[in-house]
Design an enzyme around this catalytic site. Structure first.
Site, PDB file in Angstrom:
ATOM      1  N   HIS A 181       0.821  -1.217   0.000  1.00 21.86           N
ATOM      2  CA  HIS A 181       0.000   0.000   0.000  1.00 21.86           C
ATOM      3  C   HIS A 181       0.855   1.266   0.000  1.00 21.86           C
ATOM      4  O   HIS A 181       0.432   2.318  -0.466  1.00 21.86           O
ATOM      5  CB  HIS A 181      -0.923   0.029   1.221  1.00 21.86           C
ATOM      6  CG  HIS A 181      -1.734  -1.207   1.385  1.00 21.86           C
ATOM      7  ND1 HIS A 181      -2.730  -1.579   0.497  1.00 21.86           N
ATOM      8  CD2 HIS A 181      -1.705  -2.189   2.321  1.00 21.86           C
ATOM      9  CE1 HIS A 181      -3.271  -2.721   0.881  1.00 21.86           C
ATOM     10  NE2 HIS A 181      -2.668  -3.111   1.983  1.00 21.86           N
ATOM     11  N   HIS A 183       5.376   6.680   6.652  1.00 24.67           N
ATOM     12  CA  HIS A 183       5.078   6.221   5.299  1.00 24.67           C
ATOM     13  C   HIS A 183       4.561   7.405   4.481  1.00 24.67           C
ATOM     14  O   HIS A 183       4.347   8.490   5.020  1.00 24.67           O
ATOM     15  CB  HIS A 183       4.040   5.088   5.329  1.00 24.67           C
ATOM     16  CG  HIS A 183       2.744   5.517   5.913  1.00 24.67           C
ATOM     17  ND1 HIS A 183       2.460   5.447   7.267  1.00 24.67           N
ATOM     18  CD2 HIS A 183       1.625   6.060   5.349  1.00 24.67           C
ATOM     19  CE1 HIS A 183       1.257   5.918   7.495  1.00 24.67           C
ATOM     20  NE2 HIS A 183       0.716   6.302   6.354  1.00 24.67           N
ATOM     21  N   HIS A 228       2.015   8.917   1.027  1.00 27.63           N
ATOM     22  CA  HIS A 228       0.906   8.775   0.070  1.00 27.63           C
ATOM     23  C   HIS A 228       1.227   9.701  -1.091  1.00 27.63           C
ATOM     24  O   HIS A 228       1.743  10.808  -0.881  1.00 27.63           O
ATOM     25  CB  HIS A 228      -0.419   9.173   0.724  1.00 27.63           C
ATOM     26  CG  HIS A 228      -0.773   8.334   1.914  1.00 27.63           C
ATOM     27  ND1 HIS A 228      -1.526   7.184   1.822  1.00 27.63           N
ATOM     28  CD2 HIS A 228      -0.458   8.468   3.232  1.00 27.63           C
ATOM     29  CE1 HIS A 228      -1.649   6.644   3.031  1.00 27.63           C
ATOM     30  NE2 HIS A 228      -1.015   7.404   3.904  1.00 27.63           N
ATOM     31  N   GLU A 230      -3.276  13.353   1.059  1.00 29.81           N
ATOM     32  CA  GLU A 230      -4.560  12.906   1.603  1.00 29.81           C
ATOM     33  C   GLU A 230      -5.333  14.117   2.127  1.00 29.81           C
ATOM     34  O   GLU A 230      -6.449  14.384   1.706  1.00 29.81           O
ATOM     35  CB  GLU A 230      -4.316  11.875   2.710  1.00 29.81           C
ATOM     36  CG  GLU A 230      -3.700  10.599   2.159  1.00 29.81           C
ATOM     37  CD  GLU A 230      -4.078   9.368   2.948  1.00 29.81           C
ATOM     38  OE1 GLU A 230      -4.641   8.440   2.345  1.00 29.81           O
ATOM     39  OE2 GLU A 230      -3.790   9.319   4.156  1.00 29.81           O
ATOM     40  N   HIS A 261       3.401  10.705   6.628  1.00 28.22           N
ATOM     41  CA  HIS A 261       2.768  10.469   7.928  1.00 28.22           C
ATOM     42  C   HIS A 261       3.759   9.826   8.892  1.00 28.22           C
ATOM     43  O   HIS A 261       4.229   8.708   8.644  1.00 28.22           O
ATOM     44  CB  HIS A 261       1.546   9.545   7.786  1.00 28.22           C
ATOM     45  CG  HIS A 261       0.398  10.176   7.078  1.00 28.22           C
ATOM     46  ND1 HIS A 261      -0.636   9.435   6.535  1.00 28.22           N
ATOM     47  CD2 HIS A 261       0.108  11.482   6.826  1.00 28.22           C
ATOM     48  CE1 HIS A 261      -1.517  10.284   5.974  1.00 28.22           C
ATOM     49  NE2 HIS A 261      -1.078  11.514   6.140  1.00 28.22           N
ATOM     50  N   THR A 313      -6.143   6.479   7.968  1.00 26.66           N
ATOM     51  CA  THR A 313      -6.675   6.716   6.609  1.00 26.66           C
ATOM     52  C   THR A 313      -6.643   5.445   5.760  1.00 26.66           C
ATOM     53  O   THR A 313      -6.929   5.484   4.572  1.00 26.66           O
ATOM     54  CB  THR A 313      -5.890   7.834   5.890  1.00 26.66           C
ATOM     55  OG1 THR A 313      -4.536   7.389   5.680  1.00 26.66           O
ATOM     56  CG2 THR A 313      -5.891   9.120   6.700  1.00 26.66           C
ATOM     57  N   THR A 314      -6.279   4.329   6.391  1.00 32.63           N
ATOM     58  CA  THR A 314      -6.327   3.017   5.729  1.00 32.63           C
ATOM     59  C   THR A 314      -7.050   2.056   6.671  1.00 32.63           C
ATOM     60  O   THR A 314      -7.054   2.275   7.885  1.00 32.63           O
ATOM     61  CB  THR A 314      -4.906   2.468   5.468  1.00 32.63           C
ATOM     62  OG1 THR A 314      -4.201   2.389   6.713  1.00 32.63           O
ATOM     63  CG2 THR A 314      -4.145   3.337   4.496  1.00 32.63           C
TER      64      THR A 314
END
Length: 263
Positions: free
Chosen positions: A65, A95, A97, A107, A120, A200-201
């Site tokens: 992801h 991590h 995005h 995000e 994040h 958010t996941t």
């Protein structure tokens, strides 16, 4: 769609997550669009204090992801405190995005503006909870520091990460990645917005105190391109898909107040 197979595709992406994770339609979901004019300045918010002086990373991996840099879980020397936080929170991992080629992919958005990417830094409340897993499901369990990445000049410190990405191209790959201190990824100003939200996941637990820094850091287009060389799939998969657009769109605010540490 089973719980193990969520992703960012048409069939298993954010619009489908609620089928396996009903909390996806909860009242404290993240990310959100931060509207600066509607954020409330709170003079009681102290500056955030980041103690990353002796911070030690352990590994870098591709979890299918995102790309994740993990830290020693017992490390008392890498913590965040102050600001909206009542306790000290310990750094677990960070991590990113990001979007597709030529597309933006943060995000959180600010007044509708999307950034190139979002970092994040995930911390857990080690004062109250015995493990990261326990904290992740608790209302005051996690604190996530979000930093926007904007296109611009090369970010020298980020090279250590982007230069390692080819070694974790496939889902499930992990390599040693020692001695990286995320202090070098912070912008000059630590002014922030804060609000109560969620992961958010999946599993989308509503356990996160979000601290979103106002000032972005800058990265080059070439550096962002290296993130998109990662794959969502394992090495044995025939249908290989480049890892891009791995972000969840903003969720409804549902009456929450976004507070600002600055006027």
């Amino acid at each position: 769609m089973t719980g193990h197979h969520w992703g960012y595709g048409k069939d298993n992406g954010p619009s489908e997550w609620h089928k396996d994770y009903p909390i996806a339609e909860g009242n404290h979901q993240s990310p959100i669009d931060i509207v600066p004019a509607e954020a409330v300045f709170d003079a009681r918010l102290s500056p955030i204090s980041l103690c990353y002086n002796n911070c030690t990373s352990v590994s870098i991996s591709n979890n299918g992801h995102s790309v994740v840099v993990e830290f020693t879980d017992s490390d008392e020397r890498s913590v965040i405190q102050g600001g909206p936080l009542e306790d000290m929170y310990r750094l677990k991992q960070f991590h990113f995005h990001w979007g597709g080629k030529g597309c933006r992919g943060s995000e959180h958005t600010v007044g509708g503006k999307t950034y190139a990417s979002e970092l994040h830094l995930v911390h857990w409340n080690a004062i109250k909870y015995k493990s990261f897993g326990e904290a992740a499901a608790a209302p005051d369990g996690l604190a996530v520091l979000a930093i926007f990445l904007e296109l611009g000049d090369v970010h020298r410190a980020l090279h250590q990460i982007t230069d390692a990405l080819y070694m974790v191209k496939f889902k499930g790959s992990v390599i040693n990645f020692k001695g990286f201190n995320p202090k070098c990824l912070l912008p000059n100003s630590l002014e922030y917005w804060t609000y109560p939200g969620s992961l958010t996941t999946p599993p989308l637990y509503e356990s996160v105190t979000w601290i979103v820094l106002k000032e972005p850091i800058y990265v080059s287009d070439k550096q962002m391109g290296k993130f998109r060389t990662l794959l969502f799939n394992g090495e044995e998969d025939d249908d290989r898909k480049h890892m891009e657009n791995n972000f969840r769109p903003p969720q409804p605010l549902k009456g929450r107040t976004v507070r600002a540490s600055f006027e």
